[in-house]
Each structure stands twice: as C-alpha cells, then as structure tokens.
Design a protein around this motif. Structure first.
Motif, PDB file in Angstrom:
ATOM      1  N   UNK B 386     -27.636  33.567  29.815  1.00 22.01           N
ATOM      2  CA  UNK B 386     -28.417  33.115  28.660  1.00 22.01           C
ATOM      3  C   UNK B 386     -29.911  33.351  28.904  1.00 22.01           C
ATOM      4  N   UNK B 390     -32.479  35.695  26.575  1.00 23.40           N
ATOM      5  CA  UNK B 390     -33.758  35.249  26.013  1.00 23.40           C
ATOM      6  C   UNK B 390     -34.913  36.099  26.537  1.00 23.40           C
ATOM      7  N   UNK B 395     -39.153  36.784  25.840  1.00 22.06           N
ATOM      8  CA  UNK B 395     -39.556  35.399  26.115  1.00 22.06           C
ATOM      9  C   UNK B 395     -39.706  35.221  27.627  1.00 22.06           C
ATOM     10  N   UNK B 397     -39.890  33.823  31.419  1.00 24.62           N
ATOM     11  CA  UNK B 397     -38.850  33.029  32.092  1.00 24.62           C
ATOM     12  C   UNK B 397     -39.007  31.519  31.883  1.00 24.62           C
ATOM     13  N   UNK B 399     -40.534  29.860  29.624  1.00 24.58           N
ATOM     14  CA  UNK B 399     -40.287  29.459  28.238  1.00 24.58           C
ATOM     15  C   UNK B 399     -38.795  29.538  27.904  1.00 24.58           C
ATOM     16  N   UNK B 403     -36.429  26.483  26.608  1.00 24.33           N
ATOM     17  CA  UNK B 403     -35.551  26.473  25.429  1.00 24.33           C
ATOM     18  C   UNK B 403     -34.161  25.964  25.796  1.00 24.33           C
ATOM     19  N   UNK B 404     -33.669  26.419  26.946  1.00 22.39           N
ATOM     20  CA  UNK B 404     -32.323  26.007  27.350  1.00 22.39           C
ATOM     21  C   UNK B 404     -32.287  24.535  27.775  1.00 22.39           C
ATOM     22  N   UNK B 407     -32.377  22.435  24.697  1.00 26.70           N
ATOM     23  CA  UNK B 407     -31.067  22.453  24.043  1.00 26.70           C
ATOM     24  C   UNK B 407     -30.116  21.496  24.750  1.00 26.70           C
TER      25      UNK B 407
END
Ligand SMILES: Nc1ncnc2c1ncn2[C@@H]1O[C@H](COP(=O)(O)OP(=O)(O)O)[C@@H](O)[C@H]1O
Ligand SMILES: [Mg+2]
Lengths: 250, 437
Positions: B386, B390, B395, B397, B399, B403-404, B407
């Motif tokens: 994933x 991204x 994007x 690393x 950032x 995001x992950x 989530x």
C-alpha cells in the motif's frame, strides 16, 4: 526519453529480468507483449521503484535522470506513472483525499501552489466525467468495493490528473468489457502528446486497435527478444508466442 | 497500620504519609476514605506479578508521589483553562477542574441547559448529599488499586444528573497546571435517568515537561432506554503519569457509545469497567491510542454482560512508534444467566518502528452456553504494498504513512457521531502525525 540498458533483476534469488534493453522515445507509444511470467509486470514495478526487487545490473534513465537512484515518489515527480495491473484497495483512505494528496505532491515537486478545494473538485469532476466514472464511486474509500473495470478506470483517472510524462499501463485492458475498453482507450489517446510516452503492456491486439502503438516489443524470459512496428502485434495475435519461447530455449 | 510493614517503595511510603497528612483536610467522611485506603494498602502499588498489571508495573513506574495539589486561585484557574486546548472549540457546557478542584466560577449555574443538574462534589461530601450513596457503582472498580487511591484522596469533582434529552454536550475538562509536579484525584459521577440522552466529553490535560500525577475517575449510572455518547481525550503533558478509570453501569434497552483517544502522557493507564445491567442494551467501546518516544500506554477493559440479550463491540486501535509500548488488556465476562450475549472484542496494533512494542491480551470469560462471543488481536506493520502504491503516485513516504495511519485509527474514530468532535479528533491524529520524526 526512457532508456533501459542491460537490466538484470532478481527477487528472492530468482532471476526475472535477464539483460533487458529498451528505448522509448518522447511521444512514442510502445507496446510490450509476451507470455505470462515473462517479466512484464516486474519491469513496470522496477521502473516505478518497488522495493522488493533487487537490481543486479543495468540502468534506467528517464530524460537524463537515473531512476534507479530515486524513491518511488521522486520517480513519480520525475514523470513516471504506473497504472497497476492489480490496483490496490486502501480501506479508510477516501478516494478524494488520496487524489488531493497525490495532485498536491505533484504540484509541490513542480514548485506550484496547492490546489484550492473548488479547483481540485472541478478538475476531478471534469476528468471523471470523461472516463464515465460516477461521482459516488469517488466518495468511497480508494478502490474498495470497486469492480475490476472501475479500478482500471480509476487508474486512468489518476493518470489524467497527474499529467505524467512516462506512463506505463500494465494490462489495463484485462477485466474491461468492450465499452469500458473504449472509454479507457479514449482516455489514454486524449493524453497522447509529443512530450509524453507510453509503455503499454498487454496480451491482446484488441487494446492496440484502440491505442495504436508506434513500436511493439516482444518479451520472453526477462528480455526483449524482438522489436518491430504495429504489424508485429498482429503477427503475434495470429501465431502466438511459440516461436519466441523456442528461441529462448535454444 | 498493619499494612505499613509490607510497604517497601518510596512511593508507597509517600502515599501512606500523604494520606495521614491530608485525610483530615479532605471533605466528607474520613471513615470511608480510610476503608478505601486500607484496601489499597493491603497490596500496595500493583506490580507485574499482579495479573491485571502484568504489563504496567506501577510499583516500578511510580517512583515517588508528587504532593497533592492545592486549590488553585481564581487567576490560576483562569489561566490554566485559557491555555487548555483539547476540544476547547466544541460548543458545550464546560465543567472544568483545575488541579483536581472544580472551578465553580466557570459554570453559570443559573443557566444550565435544561435537564442538567450539577452538584459540586467537595460540598456534597462535606454536607452529605443524597446522591453520594450512588458513588462507586461498579464492583470491578472498587476492587482496583488505582480506583481505591482515587476513593482515598478524591478532593473534589462534581455529581451531574441528566434528565430527558440533553443536546448540548457536557464537557468535563480536567486540567493540571503547575510548574512543579502535583498529584490530583478528581471524581465525577454522572447519573443519567431512565430515557435520558447525553453527550459527554472528557479531556485531560497537564503542563508539558512536568511529572504530574493525575488519577481521575468518571463514573456513570445510565438508566433504562438511555442514550450515551462519550468521547474522552488524553492530551496530558509529555511527562505525566496519568491514571484513570471510567466505570459505567448501564440499564436495559440502552445505547452506549464511548471512545478513549490517547495522545498524551509519558505513562498512562486507562481502565474501563462497564456493566451491561439490563437486557437488550448495545454498547460500542472504542479506543484510539498514539504512542511515540518512550511512552507507555495501557488500555484495560472489563465488560460484564450482566444481563441477557446484550450486544457489545470493543474496537481498540493502537499505533506505536519509536520505543514506545502499548498495552491492551480486555475481558468480556458473561455470567451463566446472560444468555444470547453477543460480544466482540478486537484489538489491532500498528508498530511503526523496530523498537516499538505491543502487549495484547484479549480474554473471554464465558459461563453461559448460548452466546456469540469472539475476540481477536493483531499486531503488524504498515503494508509495504500500500505504501508503494501511494508513493508511486508521488506521495512522499511520511505522508503516505500518515494516510495509512489515519485510516487505521479512523476505523475507531468514525463511530463518533458529533461531526465537530470527530473532526477535532481527526485533527488530533494529524497533529500527532506531524510531530512524528
Ligand atoms: N514477488 C515475487 N516473488 C517471487 N516471484 C515473483 C514475484 N513477482 C514475480 N515473480 C515471478 O517472476 C516472474 C515474472 O512475473 P511477472 O513480472 O509478473 O510476469 P508477467 O507480468 O509478464 O506475467 C514469474 O515467474 C513470477 O512468478
Ligand atoms: Mg503481469
């Protein structure tokens, strides 16, 4: 221009690319065809910078920049875009959040300001409409619950929004019905330009009827074993890969 | 005095001395405090050979006891509250405590929202208020040494009664502010009458760089057909040793939704003791914990399905970076008569660094035969595939990781129904991610 010279790649002690050479000029659409397991996806991952692969030899130069020394995000900033054969589902990451992060990262690398929210939404909506992507699809988490075809369209949407200079399409046609194939192909053709090149990986002539390539390369056992014009794809469609497999064995 | 000879550590000796010193000055009946302290004193500070404290050895973690905080001056309280930021923007009835003391002046008693009654605890203890008989409603808590310490030392707090549908959130703000370390013991009791609904916010903050020792208890008796939304935020200072207990007893056909978000403290231990005491009640109890540096964060949970036909869901998410340690100990208890219980407990941890550690201990204690219960625990790292996806979109690393992580924590936070509060929690996560090195 992308130049790959003598690329040798292995994963877990298994050699997958065996001295691959390939040049794609600016504005060129190059198709790569080849049997399953010949290393096409591996090539696309290695260009995009996936970590699992060990590059033993060779180089990949895009417009004078040595891609192998760059992180995946830097390669994207340098213009590389990979439309995945199997786009990943990312639960909890909203599609719009993701698109905004990607677009702003791209803009930042080009020294541009972040997009305002209305401007961002306008661009996404316009690009999504062309690919006939319904708005409620964009309200969901990235690729989660998308059909195979929806995922592929989502990849092309990203490509359209990020405006890369070197686009790799890894079996973008698989899982697409005829209508979706047409929509996606039109999306790709709309992006063709003198300073953008494409590497189109596919098994089938039918995609190449829509996205007509300038060159066709046959890959077998980790190497480009034959290159030619678009007629080569027709020949492969008629005769299969048998000839090339034999030439490998010999 | 029998227990004193068993006491060994300076902190335990300090607690005995502190109790001797302050007990006469604390409001209310000394006898019941002495009883609580005696219970505590029998075993002293819990250590790793005590099952419930196996991963959080308080005897080792609490080296010495800070002096108990004095009542702040009006100016001190004002400044402390002005500087406290956790959920401060949320439109709510603010009920603040500074250094363990209720800031009475900050509440407009004449204009409380309809259905809300507030009784200052120190006064109630001193004068013997009716509601005091309802303090300490949960047996699991009364047996617990951290809770016993609060019962011994509680200096102030409030008792709140909720009647009918109260739409304005009630925000309990616990602020510890002082240049030198202090200990506090605050107690809040919330009585939610049958059919009432309430949104409770709870924030805990303290001065950065100072080893404060708050020990806060919030307890709640929710009647039948009540609807409770509870959001708790630990935004304690980076040196705090924060102990806390949330003890709830819920009636029949009620709906209960709670989350604890941990973003602060050097060491924290948050204990939830929940008793589902009437049939057909549904409870969702979540946690979202962010740990970095050398932080230690413990979430301990006991959910007793004391009545049949109840449903509970527990979802705890822990992100551990650097050399921090996370702890989740959760237990669902189903006595023999609680048939048709449906309980599901899940703890998931994300380890962001090689030095990060997680201790996961979910348990079921089931004595009924017709139940559906399950628990699970996972502990893993960010998914490399994933991350690559991204990053392949440009994007960077850090950032992409953010995001992950968002989530991951988001799955626990999304249950918060108040949009402003939910956004504030998401912002808390973002701030934590920004500070990551
Ligand atoms: N992560 C991996 N681990 C081990 N083997 C792999 C991995 N990825 C690809 N391979 C192997 O490398 C070869 C080439 O795979 P791939 O690049 O996916 O081929 P293609 O896309 O041409 O079908 C196959 O034999 C495949 O099994
Ligand atoms: Mg492939």
């Amino acid at each position: 221009m992308l130049e790959i010279k003598n690329l040798v790649v292995q994963i877990e002690d298994k050699r997958i690319l065996n001295g691959l050479n390939l040049t794609v000029n600016n504005g060129e659409v190059a198709a790569i065809m080849g049997p399953n397991g010949s290393g096409k996806s591996t090539l696309s991952y290695v260009i995009a910078g996936k970590e699992d692969y060990e590059v033993l030899d060779g180089e990949i130069i895009l417009d004078g920049q040595n891609l192998l020394e760059m992180e995946p995000d830097q390669r994207a900033a340098a213009g590389v875009f990979l439309a995945f054969q199997y786009p990943l589902e990312i639960p909890g990451v909203a599609s719009m959040t993701f698109l905004k992060a990607a677009m702003n990262a791209q803009r930042k690398s080009r020294g541009q300001d972040e997009l305002s929210t209305p401007d961002f939404i306008k661009r996404v909506n316009a690009a999504a409409a062309k690919l006939e992507i319904p708005k409620d699809m964009l309200k969901r988490a990235l690729n989660v619950g998308f059909s195979g075809g929806e995922k592929k369209r989502m990849e092309i949407l990203q490509m359209a929004l990020l405006e890369p200079t070197f686009c790799i399409l890894d079996e973008t046609d698989s899982g697409l019905d005829i209508d979706a194939l047409r929509i996606v192909s039109e999306g790709v053709n709309a992006l063709r330009s003198p300073d953008r090149s494409f590497l189109v990986i596919t098994h089938y002539q039918r995609l190449l009827n829509h996205i007509v390539p300038d060159t066709v390369h046959v890959m077998s056992a980790g190497r480009v074993v034959k290159s030619g014009g678009k007629e080569l794809a027709l020949e492969l469609e008629a005769n299969g890969y048998a000839d090339y497999r034999e030439s490998e064995a010999a | 005095m029998a227990g004193v000879t068993l006491m060994k550590t300076p902190a335990e000796t300090g607690l005995v001395q502190a109790f001797e010193t302050v007990k006469a000055t604390l409001p209310g009946d000394v006898e019941s405090r002495a009883q609580a302290f005696e219970l505590f004193e029998r075993n002293g500070l819990p250590h790793r050979r005590v099952e419930e404290f196996k991963y959080t050895d308080l005897r080792a973690l609490m080296r010495e006891v800070a002096p108990f905080a004095k009542v702040p001056s009006a100016d001190e309280a004002k400044t402390a509250l002005r500087d406290a930021k956790a959920l401060a923007e949320i439109n709510a009835l603010q009920v603040p405590f500074v250094n363990g003391h209720f800031v009475r002046d900050a509440v407009d008693f004449k204009n409380l929202p309809e259905g809300v009654e507030i009784v200052p605890l120190a006064e109630a203890l001193a004068s013997g208020h009716d509601w005091l008989t309802r303090l300490s409603p949960v047996e699991w808590a009364r047996q617990n040494p951290v809770y016993q310490l609060n019962s011994s030392f509680m200096a102030d707090g409030v008792m709140i009664r909720i009647v009918g549908q109260v739409t304005t959130p009630v925000h309990l703000r616990f602020v510890t502010s002082s240049a030198s370390a202090v200990a506090t013991a605050t107690r809040v009791l919330v009585l939610i009458e049958d059919g009432a609904s309430v949104k409770l916010l709870e924030t805990h903050e303290s001065t950065n760089g100072v080893s404060h020792q708050p020990n806060d208890v919030v307890e709640l008796i929710a009647g039948d057909q009540t609807n409770v939304h509870h959001v708790r935020v630990n935004a304690e200072g980076d040196q705090a040793l924060a102990l806390s207990t949330f003890a709830v007893k819920i009636g029949a056909e009620a709906s209960f939704n709670s989350i604890n978000v941990v973003a602060g403290s050097a060491t924290s231990r948050h204990q939830v003791f929940a008793i589902l005491n009437g049939e057909n009640t549904k409870a969702q109890i979540n946690g979202a914990t962010m740990l970095k540096g050398r932080q230690h964060g413990d979430s301990t949970l006991v959910v007793e399905h004391a009545a049949p036909h109840c449903e509970s869901r527990e979802l705890f998410k822990t992100v551990v970076d650097n050399e921090a340690t996370g702890v989740f100990q959760g237990k669902i208890i189903v006595p023999h008569h609680a048939q048709k219980t449906d309980g599901r407990m899940m703890s998931a941890a994300l380890l962001l660094a090689d030095g990060a550690a997680m201790n996961n201990k979910p348990e079921l204690e089931i004595f009924a035969d017709d139940v559906q219960c399950a628990h699970g625990a996972t502990c893993g790292q960010l998914d490399e595939d994933l991350l690559f996806y991204l990053m392949a979109r440009g994007i960077p690393k850090k950032e992409a990781e953010s995001l992950l992580i968002q989530a991951f924590l988001g799955e626990a936070i999304e249950f918060v129904d108040n949009e402003d509060v939910r956004e504030a929690l998401v912002h808390t996560v973002e701030e934590w991610l920004k500070a990551r090195t």
